[in-house]
Write a protein that holds these residues in place. Structure first.
Motif, PDB file in Angstrom:
ATOM      1  N   UNK A   1      48.690 -19.092  -5.926  1.00 46.58           N
ATOM      2  CA  UNK A   1      47.817 -20.173  -5.454  1.00 46.58           C
ATOM      3  C   UNK A   1      46.860 -20.595  -6.562  1.00 46.58           C
ATOM      4  N   UNK A   2      46.503 -21.867  -6.551  1.00 46.94           N
ATOM      5  CA  UNK A   2      45.370 -22.341  -7.338  1.00 46.94           C
ATOM      6  C   UNK A   2      44.140 -22.184  -6.446  1.00 46.94           C
ATOM      7  N   UNK A   3      43.177 -21.413  -6.897  1.00 50.82           N
ATOM      8  CA  UNK A   3      42.007 -21.093  -6.082  1.00 50.82           C
ATOM      9  C   UNK A   3      40.789 -21.809  -6.663  1.00 50.82           C
TER      10      UNK A   3
ATOM     11  N   UNK B   1      54.274 -24.140 -12.913  1.00 54.95           N
ATOM     12  CA  UNK B   1      54.838 -24.407 -11.607  1.00 54.95           C
ATOM     13  C   UNK B   1      53.900 -25.250 -10.780  1.00 54.95           C
ATOM     14  N   UNK B   2      54.308 -25.496  -9.545  1.00 55.65           N
ATOM     15  CA  UNK B   2      53.507 -26.282  -8.617  1.00 55.65           C
ATOM     16  C   UNK B   2      53.061 -25.360  -7.488  1.00 55.65           C
ATOM     17  N   UNK B   3      51.728 -25.329  -7.221  1.00 53.56           N
ATOM     18  CA  UNK B   3      51.173 -24.357  -6.292  1.00 53.56           C
ATOM     19  C   UNK B   3      50.264 -25.026  -5.273  1.00 53.56           C
ATOM     20  N   UNK B   4      50.192 -24.473  -4.061  1.00 51.20           N
ATOM     21  CA  UNK B   4      49.171 -24.931  -3.121  1.00 51.20           C
ATOM     22  C   UNK B   4      47.781 -24.521  -3.620  1.00 51.20           C
ATOM     23  N   UNK B   5      46.770 -25.184  -3.058  1.00 50.99           N
ATOM     24  CA  UNK B   5      45.383 -24.926  -3.442  1.00 50.99           C
ATOM     25  C   UNK B   5      44.648 -24.244  -2.288  1.00 50.99           C
ATOM     26  N   UNK B   6      43.868 -23.219  -2.618  1.00 50.42           N
ATOM     27  CA  UNK B   6      42.940 -22.609  -1.664  1.00 50.42           C
ATOM     28  C   UNK B   6      41.527 -22.981  -2.092  1.00 50.42           C
ATOM     29  N   UNK B   7      40.793 -23.609  -1.201  1.00 52.07           N
ATOM     30  CA  UNK B   7      39.453 -24.123  -1.509  1.00 52.07           C
ATOM     31  C   UNK B   7      38.404 -23.376  -0.701  1.00 52.07           C
ATOM     32  N   UNK B   8      37.359 -22.937  -1.394  1.00 55.15           N
ATOM     33  CA  UNK B   8      36.181 -22.369  -0.746  1.00 55.15           C
ATOM     34  C   UNK B   8      34.962 -23.133  -1.246  1.00 55.15           C
ATOM     35  N   UNK B   9      34.113 -23.594  -0.319  1.00 56.99           N
ATOM     36  CA  UNK B   9      32.900 -24.328  -0.674  1.00 56.99           C
ATOM     37  C   UNK B   9      31.704 -23.519  -0.168  1.00 56.99           C
TER      38      UNK B   9
ATOM     39  N   UNK C   1      40.799 -14.234  -8.213  1.00 51.71           N
ATOM     40  CA  UNK C   1      41.923 -13.999  -9.121  1.00 51.71           C
ATOM     41  C   UNK C   1      43.065 -13.277  -8.404  1.00 51.71           C
ATOM     42  N   UNK C   2      42.736 -12.457  -7.402  1.00 47.40           N
ATOM     43  CA  UNK C   2      43.794 -11.788  -6.633  1.00 47.40           C
ATOM     44  C   UNK C   2      44.589 -12.809  -5.834  1.00 47.40           C
ATOM     45  N   UNK C   3      43.893 -13.759  -5.229  1.00 49.56           N
ATOM     46  CA  UNK C   3      44.601 -14.810  -4.493  1.00 49.56           C
ATOM     47  C   UNK C   3      45.441 -15.665  -5.440  1.00 49.56           C
TER      48      UNK C   3
ATOM     49  N   UNK D   1      48.647 -18.277   4.765  1.00 41.40           N
ATOM     50  CA  UNK D   1      48.794 -19.396   3.826  1.00 41.40           C
ATOM     51  C   UNK D   1      50.241 -19.540   3.361  1.00 41.40           C
ATOM     52  N   UNK D   2      50.936 -18.418   3.154  1.00 45.29           N
ATOM     53  CA  UNK D   2      52.356 -18.517   2.784  1.00 45.29           C
ATOM     54  C   UNK D   2      53.144 -19.238   3.873  1.00 45.29           C
ATOM     55  N   UNK D   3      52.782 -18.966   5.135  1.00 46.07           N
ATOM     56  CA  UNK D   3      53.484 -19.595   6.254  1.00 46.07           C
ATOM     57  C   UNK D   3      53.245 -21.101   6.286  1.00 46.07           C
ATOM     58  N   UNK D   4      51.998 -21.523   6.113  1.00 45.07           N
ATOM     59  CA  UNK D   4      51.653 -22.927   6.360  1.00 45.07           C
ATOM     60  C   UNK D   4      51.488 -23.770   5.098  1.00 45.07           C
ATOM     61  N   UNK D   5      51.392 -23.142   3.948  1.00 43.93           N
ATOM     62  CA  UNK D   5      51.283 -23.917   2.705  1.00 43.93           C
ATOM     63  C   UNK D   5      52.529 -23.812   1.840  1.00 43.93           C
ATOM     64  N   UNK D   6      53.311 -22.737   2.023  1.00 46.83           N
ATOM     65  CA  UNK D   6      54.528 -22.567   1.222  1.00 46.83           C
ATOM     66  C   UNK D   6      55.799 -22.679   2.056  1.00 46.83           C
TER      67      UNK D   6
END
Length: 549
Positions: free
Chosen positions: A63-65, A31-39, A56-58, A304-309
Motif C-alpha cells: 500500500x501507499x500510506x 507497481x500500482x497500489x491502493x492508498x491508505x490515508x490517515x488525517x 512502513x509496515x502497512x 483492505x485487501x478485500x475491498x481495495x485489492x
C-alpha cells in the motif's frame, strides 16, 4: 512483505488555497497500489503508533500510506478548530491521494479517535475514490458521545484534550510562555478554579479555544448538528473497531447500528477489552490473557485487501460481529449485535445500603413494600472516579474501598449459582429525589469475587434536573460483554459524584459553565424502591455461540 522506500514528504492545496503536508510511505517495488490515508492533528510522525503498527509496515503489505497533518496542525497551514474543516479538506485530500504517483486510484482510510472522525467527514462528501473505512474509537455524535454524557459534561477527558491541543497550538505559534503554562496544567489538571470547568490557565492562554464553545452549548443544539458528520447518503464497507473501556464506545455503536440498518455493503464490528489507549492484554488491574493482544493491524490489512485489492481473504465468511468476552477471555463470533431481552433485578434494602454491603441486594422480584435509602453528598469530599471508561487510569479497578464509603449505596446479588454472560446494553430505572433542584447519579456495575475484591465492569452517569419521586430516572451504562463465574456476584454502586470525570454538581440547577465551587451545597438524596417505585437494573443476560476470532 515488500521493501519500503524512505519516507517522503508531499504537499497539497485545498480548494481555498491552504497547504496541507503529509508523509508518504510506499513500496520500493514498481507497481500500482491502493492508498491508505490517515488525517490527524497530533504531528504526522506519530501516525497513531500508540495503537497501530508503523505506516512502513502497512506499506510493506503493498500500500501507499499517507499520513497527513490536518489544517493548522503539524506543518500544515491554516487555522485549526476541531472538526470544522474536515469534511471539505477530507474530500480534497482523498482526491489528491488518489492521484499520487503509483496510486491505482482507490483509497481507504484508517485511524482512531480524531483520525476515526476524519474518515467520517471525508466520507460524508462522497469522494469517488474513497472505497472503504476502518473507523475506530471515535465519538460520531460530538455532543452525546464526546462532550456530554447523560447531560453531564465529561470534565476530565474534555479538559485534558483541550490542554493537549492548546499546548501544541502554543508550540506551533512559538509562544513559549503559553506553552509552558498549558503544558504544566496538562500534567496537573486545574480542577479547583472558582468556576471549575473554566480554569484560568485556559482563559488566559487560550481564550479562543473551542473548549469554551463546548461549554456554552450544553444542550444538543444547532452548533452540534453542524459540527458532527452527516452520513445519511454514505454507503461504504466499514470495519468498526471499539473497546469495552473506551470513552467513545457509544459513538462506535451508534455509527455501526446506523450503517447496518441501511447499508448495502458489509459492516463488521470488533470490540476488544481495551481502553482508548493502549490496546493490549493488560487493562486496568486485570490481565485478559493472550487472546486480548491487539489483532487490529492484521485484521485491517485483510479488510483492505478485500475491498481495495479485490482479494478473497475469507473475511466476509466470518461472523461480522467479534466481541471479546471478558471473564472467559476469548473472542465470540456473532451474526448480529446481541440484543437479549433485558432481565430486571430490583433494588432491595433495609435502608442501610450506604452503611453495609450486606444491607442492599439485587433480586429478580420487586419488593412488596416501599423501601428507601437516604445518603448525603458532600462536595468537600466527592466520590472519586476510579477506572471504567472515563477515569484515569481506565479499565477494571479494584473498588471495594470506595464501596465502603457512606455516600455510596451498594446492592449485590447473592453468589451466582451458574455462570452469567452479560452482552449488550445495560440500563437502570431509578426513583430518586433530593433537597435541591439538581443532582447527579453515578452507577457502577462491578463483579464481586469470592475473596471480596470488587472490579469495575461498566458505568453510567446522569445529571438530573427537577426530579419527581414518582417518575423514573433512566440511566444508561456503557455496553459490555463479560462472563461472571458461578460463586461470584454482581454489584450495583450508586453515588452522586464521579469526580473529576464529571464536575461536582453544585445543586443550584445552573448550567455547568456557571457553577462555582463556592455555591456547592451539601445534598441529601433518597432512593426509593418497592411498591409502585420499582428501582431496577436491566441486565442483558445472554447465551452466545463459541466461534472465536
Amino acid at each position: 512483505m515488500l521493501p519500503v522506500r524512505p519516507r517522503e514528504t508531499a504537499s497539497m492545496f485545498t480548494r481555498d488555497g491552504i497547504q496541507l503536508d503529509a508523509d508518504v510511505y510506499r513500496p520500493a517495488v514498481d507497481g500500482s497500489y491502493p492508498v491508505l490515508l490517515m488525517r490527524q492533528p497530533y504531528g504526522r510522525s506519530i501516525a497513531s503508533t500508540v495503537v497501530y503498527a508503523h505506516p512502513s509496515w502497512y506499506a510493506a503489505q503493498g500500500y501507499i500510506v499517507v499520513i497527513q497533518d490536518v489544517r493548522g496542525r503539524g506543518t500544515s497551514k491554516g487555522s485549526f478548530y476541531p472538526f470544522r474543516h474536515e469534511a471539505e479538506d477530507g474530500f480534497d485530500s482523498v482526491n489528491w491521494a488518489a492521484t499520487l504517483p503509483g496510486s491505482n486510484g482507490s483509497v481507504g482510510m484508517y485511524g482512531f479517535s480524531y483520525q476515526g472522525m476524519t474518515q467520517l467527514y471525508a466520507a460524508s462528501t462522497r469522494p469517488v475514490a474513497l472505497k472503504t473505512l476502518c473507523p475506530a474509537m471515535m465519538p460520531y455524535d460530538l455532543y452525546a458521545d464526546a462532550a456530554y454524557q447523560g447531560g453531564a459534561f465529561q470534565f476530565q477527558g474534555n479538559l485534558s484534550w483541550a490542554l493537549q491541543l492548546e499546548t501544541e497550538g502554543a508550540r506551533l505559534r512559538g509562544d513559549a510562555n503559553a506553552y509552558q503554562a498549558l503544558f504544566k496544567a496538562s500534567r496537573n489538571l486545574p480542577l479547583y478554579d472558582p468556576i471549575p470547568v473554566k480554569p484560568g490557565v485556559l482563559q488566559q492562554y487560550a481564550p479562543q479555544s473551542y473548549y469554551f464553545d463546548w461549554l456554552e452549548h450544553s444542550e444538543p443544539d444547532e452548533y452540534w448538528q453542524k459540527l458532527s458528520p452527516h452520513l445519511d447518503a454514505v454507503d461504504l464497507p466499514m470495519l468498526h473497531i471499539g473497546g469495552w473501556f473506551d470513552s467513545y464506545l457509544t459513538g462506535n455503536l451508534r455509527l455501526y447500528k446506523e450503517m447496518l440498518a441501511r447499508s448495502q455493503n458489509p459492516q463488521h464490528l470488533i470490540i476488544g477489552p481495551w481502553p482508548h489507549i493502549p490496546w493490549g492484554r493488560k487493562v486496568g488491574a486485570l490481565d485478559f490473557g493472550p487472546a486480548a493482544v491487539n489483532p487490529i493491524d492484521r485484521l485491517q490489512v485483510r479488510w483492505f485487501d478485500q475491498f481495495l485489492k479485490g482479494k478473497d481473504t475469507g473475511i466476509l465468511e466470518e461472523p461480522p460481529v467479534q466481541l471479546f468476552e471478558m471473564g472467559s477471555n476469548q473472542w465470540r463470533g456473532l451474526e448480529t449485535w446481541p440484543t437479549p431481552q433485558p432481565q430486571s433485578f430490583y433494588l432491595h434494602s433495609s435502608g442501610l445500603a450506604a452503611l453495609s454491603e450486606a444491607e442492599g441486594s439485587l433480586k429478580p422480584e420487586r419488593p412488596a413494600e416501599k423501601q428507601s435509602d437516604t445518603f448525603v453528598h458532600d462536595p468537600w469530599r466527592p466520590v472519586p472516579a476510579l477506572g471504567g471508561h472515563l477515569a484515569y487510569p481506565p479499565g477494571p479497578q479494584e473498588r471495594s474501598a470506595l464501596d465502603c464509603r457512606t455516600d455510596v449505596l451498594t446492592y449485590t446479588t447473592p453468589p451466582l449459582e451458574s455462570d452469567w454472560i452479560l452482552a449488550g446494553e445495560l440500563s437502570l430505572e431509578l426513583y430518586a429525589e433530593a433537597d435541591s433542584p439538581s443532582f447527579d447519579l453515578c452507577a457502577v456495575i462491578s463483579e464481586v469475587k469470592p475473596n471480596g475484591q470488587v472490579y469495575t465492569l461498566t458505568q453510567g452517569y446522569r445529571r438530573v434536573q427537577n426530579a419527581q419521586p414518582d417518575t423514573p430516572i433512566t440511566l444508561d451504562c456503557q455496553p459490555t460483554c463479560i462472563r461472571i463465574s458461578r460463586g461470584h456476584a454482581l454489584r450495583l454502586s450508586l453515588s452522586a459524584a464521579c469526580f473529576p470525570a464529571y464536575p461536582v454538581n453544585t445543586g443550584t440547577g445552573s448550567p455547568v459553565r456557571e457553577e462555582r465551587w463556592i455555591e456547592a451545597r451539601i445534598l441529601t438524596l433518597t432512593l426509593h424502591s418497592g411498591g409502585d417505585t420499582g428501582s431496577r437494573l436491566l441486565l442483558p443476560l445472554a447465551e452466545m455461540c463459541s466461534e472465536g476470532l
